[in-house]
Scaffold this motif. Structure first.
Motif, PDB file in Angstrom:
ATOM      1  N   ASP A 279       0.829  -1.211   0.000  1.00 24.79           N
ATOM      2  CA  ASP A 279       0.000   0.000   0.000  1.00 24.79           C
ATOM      3  C   ASP A 279       0.863   1.260   0.000  1.00 24.79           C
ATOM      4  O   ASP A 279       0.511   2.256  -0.630  1.00 24.79           O
ATOM      5  N   CYS A 280       1.986   1.200   0.749  1.00 29.85           N
ATOM      6  CA  CYS A 280       2.908   2.343   0.762  1.00 29.85           C
ATOM      7  C   CYS A 280       3.438   2.624  -0.642  1.00 29.85           C
ATOM      8  O   CYS A 280       3.501   3.777  -1.089  1.00 29.85           O
ATOM      9  N   MET A 281       3.817   1.557  -1.349  1.00 33.41           N
ATOM     10  CA  MET A 281       4.337   1.718  -2.708  1.00 33.41           C
ATOM     11  C   MET A 281       3.277   2.297  -3.641  1.00 33.41           C
ATOM     12  O   MET A 281       3.560   3.175  -4.466  1.00 33.41           O
ATOM     13  N   GLU A 282       2.047   1.812  -3.511  1.00 34.67           N
ATOM     14  CA  GLU A 282       0.976   2.316  -4.367  1.00 34.67           C
ATOM     15  C   GLU A 282       0.679   3.786  -4.071  1.00 34.67           C
ATOM     16  O   GLU A 282       0.414   4.568  -4.988  1.00 34.67           O
ATOM     17  N   ALA A 283       0.748   4.159  -2.779  1.00 32.08           N
ATOM     18  CA  ALA A 283       0.518   5.561  -2.414  1.00 32.08           C
ATOM     19  C   ALA A 283       1.606   6.465  -2.998  1.00 32.08           C
ATOM     20  O   ALA A 283       1.319   7.575  -3.469  1.00 32.08           O
ATOM     21  N   ALA A 284       2.842   5.977  -2.985  1.00 30.14           N
ATOM     22  CA  ALA A 284       3.942   6.751  -3.567  1.00 30.14           C
ATOM     23  C   ALA A 284       3.760   6.888  -5.080  1.00 30.14           C
ATOM     24  O   ALA A 284       4.005   7.953  -5.661  1.00 30.14           O
ATOM     25  N   MET A 285       3.321   5.798  -5.709  1.00 28.96           N
ATOM     26  CA  MET A 285       3.118   5.840  -7.159  1.00 28.96           C
ATOM     27  C   MET A 285       1.961   6.753  -7.547  1.00 28.96           C
ATOM     28  O   MET A 285       1.969   7.367  -8.609  1.00 28.96           O
ATOM     29  N   ASP A 286       0.979   6.837  -6.663  1.00 25.43           N
ATOM     30  CA  ASP A 286      -0.124   7.768  -6.910  1.00 25.43           C
ATOM     31  C   ASP A 286       0.370   9.216  -6.898  1.00 25.43           C
ATOM     32  O   ASP A 286      -0.269  10.100  -7.472  1.00 25.43           O
ATOM     33  N   LYS A 287       1.497   9.447  -6.244  1.00 26.30           N
ATOM     34  CA  LYS A 287       2.130  10.773  -6.242  1.00 26.30           C
ATOM     35  C   LYS A 287       2.985  10.976  -7.492  1.00 26.30           C
ATOM     36  O   LYS A 287       3.639  12.011  -7.645  1.00 26.30           O
ATOM     37  N   GLU A 288       3.007   9.944  -8.335  1.00 23.46           N
ATOM     38  CA  GLU A 288       3.732   9.984  -9.608  1.00 23.46           C
ATOM     39  C   GLU A 288       5.231  10.213  -9.419  1.00 23.46           C
ATOM     40  O   GLU A 288       5.852  11.025 -10.115  1.00 23.46           O
ATOM     41  N   VAL A 289       5.821   9.460  -8.488  1.00 23.11           N
ATOM     42  CA  VAL A 289       7.260   9.573  -8.274  1.00 23.11           C
ATOM     43  C   VAL A 289       8.001   9.098  -9.519  1.00 23.11           C
ATOM     44  O   VAL A 289       7.591   8.146 -10.186  1.00 23.11           O
ATOM     45  N   GLU A 290       9.085   9.768  -9.817  1.00 24.97           N
ATOM     46  CA  GLU A 290       9.844   9.486 -11.038  1.00 24.97           C
ATOM     47  C   GLU A 290      11.230   8.924 -10.760  1.00 24.97           C
ATOM     48  O   GLU A 290      11.845   8.316 -11.631  1.00 24.97           O
ATOM     49  N   ILE A 291      11.723   9.145  -9.542  1.00 19.66           N
ATOM     50  CA  ILE A 291      13.043   8.651  -9.141  1.00 19.66           C
ATOM     51  C   ILE A 291      12.912   8.037  -7.754  1.00 19.66           C
ATOM     52  O   ILE A 291      12.286   8.627  -6.862  1.00 19.66           O
ATOM     53  N   ILE A 292      13.478   6.837  -7.575  1.00 24.86           N
ATOM     54  CA  ILE A 292      13.445   6.157  -6.280  1.00 24.86           C
ATOM     55  C   ILE A 292      14.886   5.896  -5.840  1.00 24.86           C
ATOM     56  O   ILE A 292      15.661   5.281  -6.579  1.00 24.86           O
TER      57      ILE A 292
END
Length: 346
Positions: A279-292
């Protein structure tokens, strides 16, 4: 940066500047791994190259009351895999990696989102401004001691989905310790209960696997309630600051509230509830992160920091693929990868 073949010098300079601006305008996600990513020798390369890393390790030794450099670099007493030592050591290494990266990148690479897996959440809260390094280290020292002392049982990493895992866990008085991917759920419980559960896993879920994890307890389940109750007394005496950057909560799988009281309570509940990493990963992706960027720890059988791989890379790449997202993944887990990450992102 690569220059454009055949381009004039002004064109090459313009290209490099455009790439740099694009990176600095990107949404960046900093992540920190959890227990299991510790290894003998971690940090030894950092202190040779980055003065700030040496300061972090010296500071840690003062706070915990034992020699952190000796524990992490040489582990002469074989204590590094004991929870009470693992957790402070990982926090120290992760923050040392973070500060070294900041130094190398001149502090211009700033995260949009932060998250840490289990004990890694404390590193994320340091990076997010809610805790000082010293305060986080004191908390993690107590947390590790209580989990090691009061914890019982063990953990099993399975290739089950959450619904199947919880059905099996409930039947055998076990709990869910973490949801790392839709088909990767950690079950935890007493040794005998997990043995019986393994028999059912083999019989009723052919093709599914279960791998024992080397832990000192059934972390993030009801078997940690006693440790959590004691830990609350420690949490209540600690001052939290308001967050400066969004940090994801393992307990909720969503973002922490800015309010310090809410952060404190979620760290209490985190001890005996599943790590909702998917869920944490999906929430971050919903923020449209481009670099991890992943900080600290490392896995792999070969000795030495230079031979270690990032702990969360595989899960991260699978999460991106399943969510049909793309992002640049950058490790910052040892001296060479930190220098490379700083060069790549600046």
């Amino acid at each position: 940066h690569r220059c454009i073949l055949g381009a004039s010098l002004p064109e090459q300079i313009s290209y490099v500047l455009a790439v740099r601006v694009k990176i600095l305008d990107s949404k960046i996600f900093f992540i920190f791994p959890g227990q299991g990513s510790q290894y003998r020798g971690m940090g030894a390369d950092l202190v040779e190259q980055f003065p700030c890393a040496r300061e972090i390790f010296d500071q840690a030794s003062e706070v915990v009351g034992y020699n952190m450099t000796e524990l992490c670099f040489k582990d002469p007493k074989g204590q590094l895999d004991s929870t009470q030592f693992t957790q402070p050591a990982l926090l120290t290494h992760q923050v040392a990696c973070l500060e070294s990266f900041k130094s190398e990148s001149k502090g211009i690479v700033q995260p949009t989102v932060l998250a840490g897996h289990s004990v890694g959440e404390y590193s994320a809260l340091v990076a997010g401004g809610a805790l000082s390094f010293e305060t986080a280290l004191r908390l993690v020292k107590h947390r590790g001691e209580l989990m090691g002392k009061l914890g019982k049982g063990t953990m099993l990493a399975t290739t089950l989905d959450f619904e199947s895992a919880i059905k099996l866990a409930d039947k055998h008085y076990c709990g869910i310790g973490g949801c790392n991917l839709p088909q990767q759920t950690v079950i935890a419980g007493e040794h005998d209960d997990l043995e019986a559960l393994m028999d059912d896993l083999t019989q009723f879920y052919p093709g599914k696997r279960g791998i024992r994890l080397k832990t000192e307890g059934a972390f993030h389940t009801y078997l940690m309630v006693g440790a959590a109750q004691e830990f609350r007394k420690i949490l209540d005496g600690v001052e939290f600051r308001d967050l400066e950057t969004d940090v994801l909560s393992n307990y909720t799988g969503t973002f922490h509230e800015v309010d310090s009281a809410a952060i404190r309570s979620r760290l209490f509940f985190q001890l005996f509830n599943p790590v909702r990493w998917v869920d944490c990963m999906e929430a971050a992706m919903d923020k449209e992160v481009e670099i991890i960027v992943e900080f600290g720890g490392g896995i792999g059988k070969e000795e030495g920091p230079e031979n270690k791989r990032p702990n969360l890379e595989s899960i991260t790449r699978k999460s991106l693929k399943m969510n049909q997202r793309e992002a640049l993944y950058v490790p910052a887990i040892n001296a060479s990868s930190i220098s490379s990450a700083a060069e790549k992102l600046t």
